[in-house]
Design a protein around this motif. Structure first.
Motif, PDB file in Angstrom:
ATOM      1  N   LYS A   1     -22.169  35.110  51.453  1.00 50.49           N
ATOM      2  CA  LYS A   1     -22.103  33.838  51.692  1.00 50.49           C
ATOM      3  C   LYS A   1     -20.795  34.456  51.813  1.00 50.49           C
ATOM      4  CE  LYS A   1     -24.783  30.281  50.496  1.00 50.49           C
ATOM      5  NZ  LYS A   1     -25.596  29.765  50.149  1.00 50.49           N
TER       6      LYS A   1
ATOM      7  N   THR B   1     -29.627  27.719  51.099  1.00 52.24           N
ATOM      8  CA  THR B   1     -29.688  28.754  50.083  1.00 52.24           C
ATOM      9  C   THR B   1     -31.225  28.167  49.473  1.00 52.24           C
ATOM     10  OG1 THR B   1     -27.433  27.468  50.739  1.00 52.24           O
ATOM     11  CG2 THR B   1     -28.217  28.055  48.353  1.00 52.24           C
ATOM     12  N   SER B   2     -31.472  27.611  49.647  1.00 50.05           N
ATOM     13  CA  SER B   2     -32.932  27.114  48.581  1.00 50.05           C
ATOM     14  C   SER B   2     -33.843  28.038  49.073  1.00 50.05           C
ATOM     15  CB  SER B   2     -33.996  26.160  48.703  1.00 50.05           C
ATOM     16  OG  SER B   2     -33.535  24.417  48.768  1.00 50.05           O
TER      17      SER B   2
ATOM     18  N   THR C   1     -13.910  26.596  47.864  1.00 51.55           N
ATOM     19  CA  THR C   1     -13.020  27.000  48.527  1.00 51.55           C
ATOM     20  C   THR C   1     -13.072  28.162  49.614  1.00 51.55           C
ATOM     21  OG1 THR C   1     -13.952  29.293  47.494  1.00 51.55           O
ATOM     22  CG2 THR C   1     -13.066  28.001  45.808  1.00 51.55           C
ATOM     23  N   ARG C   2     -14.625  28.290  50.137  1.00 46.58           N
ATOM     24  CA  ARG C   2     -14.450  29.013  51.068  1.00 46.58           C
ATOM     25  C   ARG C   2     -13.483  28.401  52.888  1.00 46.58           C
ATOM     26  NH1 ARG C   2     -19.881  29.404  52.629  1.00 46.58           N
ATOM     27  NH2 ARG C   2     -20.803  28.540  50.578  1.00 46.58           N
TER      28      ARG C   2
ATOM     29  N   HIS D   1     -32.461  30.627  46.413  1.00 44.58           N
ATOM     30  CA  HIS D   1     -32.673  30.453  45.181  1.00 44.58           C
ATOM     31  C   HIS D   1     -34.648  30.513  44.887  1.00 44.58           C
ATOM     32  CE1 HIS D   1     -29.802  28.525  43.833  1.00 44.58           C
ATOM     33  NE2 HIS D   1     -29.805  27.056  44.900  1.00 44.58           N
TER      34      HIS D   1
ATOM     35  N   ILE E   1     -18.513  22.462  48.540  1.00 41.01           N
ATOM     36  CA  ILE E   1     -19.159  21.586  50.372  1.00 41.01           C
ATOM     37  C   ILE E   1     -19.265  23.007  51.421  1.00 41.01           C
ATOM     38  CG2 ILE E   1     -17.331  20.044  49.568  1.00 41.01           C
ATOM     39  CD1 ILE E   1     -14.701  22.323  50.470  1.00 41.01           C
TER      40      ILE E   1
ATOM     41  N   TYR F   1     -12.312  25.305  42.320  1.00 42.06           N
ATOM     42  CA  TYR F   1     -13.093  25.330  40.960  1.00 42.06           C
ATOM     43  C   TYR F   1     -12.556  27.106  40.258  1.00 42.06           C
ATOM     44  CZ  TYR F   1     -16.469  28.044  43.677  1.00 42.06           C
ATOM     45  OH  TYR F   1     -17.431  29.240  43.974  1.00 42.06           O
TER      46      TYR F   1
ATOM     47  N   VAL G   1     -24.827  21.204  52.968  1.00 47.31           N
ATOM     48  CA  VAL G   1     -24.838  19.903  52.038  1.00 47.31           C
ATOM     49  C   VAL G   1     -23.765  19.495  51.799  1.00 47.31           C
ATOM     50  CG1 VAL G   1     -26.094  19.204  49.529  1.00 47.31           C
ATOM     51  CG2 VAL G   1     -27.021  20.940  51.067  1.00 47.31           C
TER      52      VAL G   1
ATOM     53  N   CYS H   1     -34.857  15.625  49.617  1.00 46.24           N
ATOM     54  CA  CYS H   1     -33.989  15.074  50.971  1.00 46.24           C
ATOM     55  C   CYS H   1     -35.369  14.475  51.296  1.00 46.24           C
ATOM     56  CB  CYS H   1     -33.563  16.801  51.699  1.00 46.24           C
ATOM     57  SG  CYS H   1     -34.627  17.587  52.079  1.00 46.24           S
TER      58      CYS H   1
ATOM     59  N   VAL I   1     -27.615  16.644  44.041  1.00 47.27           N
ATOM     60  CA  VAL I   1     -28.986  17.039  45.077  1.00 47.27           C
ATOM     61  C   VAL I   1     -28.681  18.853  44.926  1.00 47.27           C
ATOM     62  CG1 VAL I   1     -29.068  15.465  46.410  1.00 47.27           C
ATOM     63  CG2 VAL I   1     -26.749  17.066  46.937  1.00 47.27           C
ATOM     64  N   ASN I   2     -28.099  19.646  44.352  1.00 49.88           N
ATOM     65  CA  ASN I   2     -28.206  20.484  44.255  1.00 49.88           C
ATOM     66  C   ASN I   2     -29.923  21.547  43.225  1.00 49.88           C
ATOM     67  OD1 ASN I   2     -26.328  23.336  44.083  1.00 49.88           O
ATOM     68  ND2 ASN I   2     -26.271  22.985  42.263  1.00 49.88           N
TER      69      ASN I   2
END
Ligand code: NDP
Ligand code: ZN
Length: 352
Positions: A340, A38-39, A199-200, A42, A175, A218, A178, A295, A265-266
């Motif tokens: 996703k 996912t990084s 949610t997934r 970003h 969730i 959420y 990570v 990390c 850790v986001n």
């Protein structure tokens, strides 16, 4: 050689580059399995690190050593290795201070796809091979092992930073892969109730597998309110943030008890500031600690995580939902991480 690169903000594609050269303590590795993070999303699509022209992406890899420098002692061509996402400069003052992730500058231990070309290439360069590579035992399949390099070390670091005590109640916000590893790490550290937020469907199922006792959606209302309701207004002892945008920090501060810890850790990829709610932070006097960390990388960390997998303390296979064969599928795998879909946790590309 070929590599899949960030060409500029919002643009990724294949490029040709010179094969990297190993210095005396370095190694050149060819990937056996890689996974987009996912990084990477970003970095490319939010421009979170700023412009990076023609920088090869990727920092999650298992590979085969093809070349070592003259001073490398413990690795040789042909060795199968786990390559950590973070490869610190071990001869630095920050290492002496206990923070290898920031060796020679903030976040500077994270080199692949940040300060130098990443692992989505025919070959990539690993600094300080003896201190940063770890041998991969044959019994761990490469598609699972590639989850050690970043997802496992990051998620577990969330649990470490949260300083979970036996019986602590823990909320894990996010969730994805990570956060799932944070759930697993929290359980290992002895958490009691573990509330996962996401949610997934694939992630919800995996969260229960790894130890979540409750799931919060959420999309069904403010998560701080939902979690306060579930805990008689008291909140939780620890919060690990592994997903969402800036407002999740405010929600985390609201849902954590006085004296509790919020561990992030986001990767907050946009905006200049992150919000801390004044009242719920006790006007600055609530003893609510906020920590955040990159990390841990390096050889010892990888070897310890490898042992957790090898001796069946953690089953990483549940993280890998999509497997591609052939390097050419990297762009598809990257786009999955961007979009996703509901059945996705992590894609892996096996380089046959
Ligand atoms: P994913 O996108 O797979 O997972 C994110 C999770 O957050 C999902 O469960 C998602 O829910 C949930 N989420 C999204 N929006 C909200 C919201 N508003 N409130 C609460 N939960 C929300 O990401 P990854 O697991 O791959 O990565 C997580 C983060 O960790 C990323 O920011 C990544 O860049 C970062 N990271 C940090 C590292 C470090 O060293 N510190 C290393 C590696 C990654 P849903 O189920 O609906 O999708
Ligand atoms: Zn990553």
């Amino acid at each position: 050689m070929k590599g899949f690169a960030m060409l500029g903000v919002n643009k990724a594609g294949w490029i040709e580059k010179e094969k990297p050269v190993a210095g005396p303590i370095d190694a050149i590795v060819k990937p056996l399995a890689v996974s987009p993070c996912t990084s990477d999303i970003h970095t490319v699509f939010e421009g979170a690190l700023g412009e990076r022209h023609n920088m090869i992406l990727g920092h999650e890899a298992v590979g085969e050593v093809v070349e070592v420098g003259s001073e490398v002692k413990d690795f040789k061509p042909g060795d199968k290795v786990v390559v950590p996402a973070v490869t610190p400069d071990w001869r630095s003052m920050e290492v002496q201070a206990g923070y290898p992730q920031h060796s020679n500058g903030m976040l500077a231990g994270w080199k692949f796809s940040n300060f130098k070309d990443g692992v989505f290439a025919d070959y990539f360069h690993v600094n300080d091979a003896d201190m940063n590579l770890a041998l991969l035992p044959d019994e761990i399949p490469v598609q699972n092992a590639v989850m050690i390099s970043d997802m496992m070390t990051t998620g577990f670091h969330g649990a470490e930073l949260a300083d979970i005590q036996l019986g602590s109640s823990v909320a894990v916000i996010g969730i994805g892969a990570v956060g799932l590893m944070s759930v697993a790490g929290a359980r290992m550290r002895g958490a009691g109730r573990i509330i996962g937020v996401g949610t997934r469907p694939a992630c919800v199922e995996a969260a229960k597998f790894y130890g979540a006792t409750d799931i919060v959606n959420y999309k069904k209302g403010d998560i701080a309110e939902q979690i306060l309701d579930m805990t008689n207004g008291k909140g939780v002892d620890r919060v690990i943030i592994a997903g969402g945008k800036g407002e999740v920090l405010a929600q985390a501060v609201k849902m954590v008890k006085p004296g509790g810890t919020v561990s992030n850790v986001n990767y907050h990829g946009s905006g200049d500031y992150l919000p801390i709610p004044r009242i719920e932070w006790g006007c600055g006097m609530a003893h609510k600690t906020i920590k955040g960390g990159l990390c841990p990388g390096g050889r010892l960390r990888m070897e310890m995580l490898i042992d957790l997998v090898r001796y069946n303390r953690v089953d990483l296979s549940k993280l890998v939902t999509h497997v591609y064969h052939g390097f050419e599928h990297i762009d598809e795998a990257l786009m999955l991480m961007k979009d996703k879909p509901k059945d996705l946790i992590k894609p892996v590309v096996i380089v046959d």
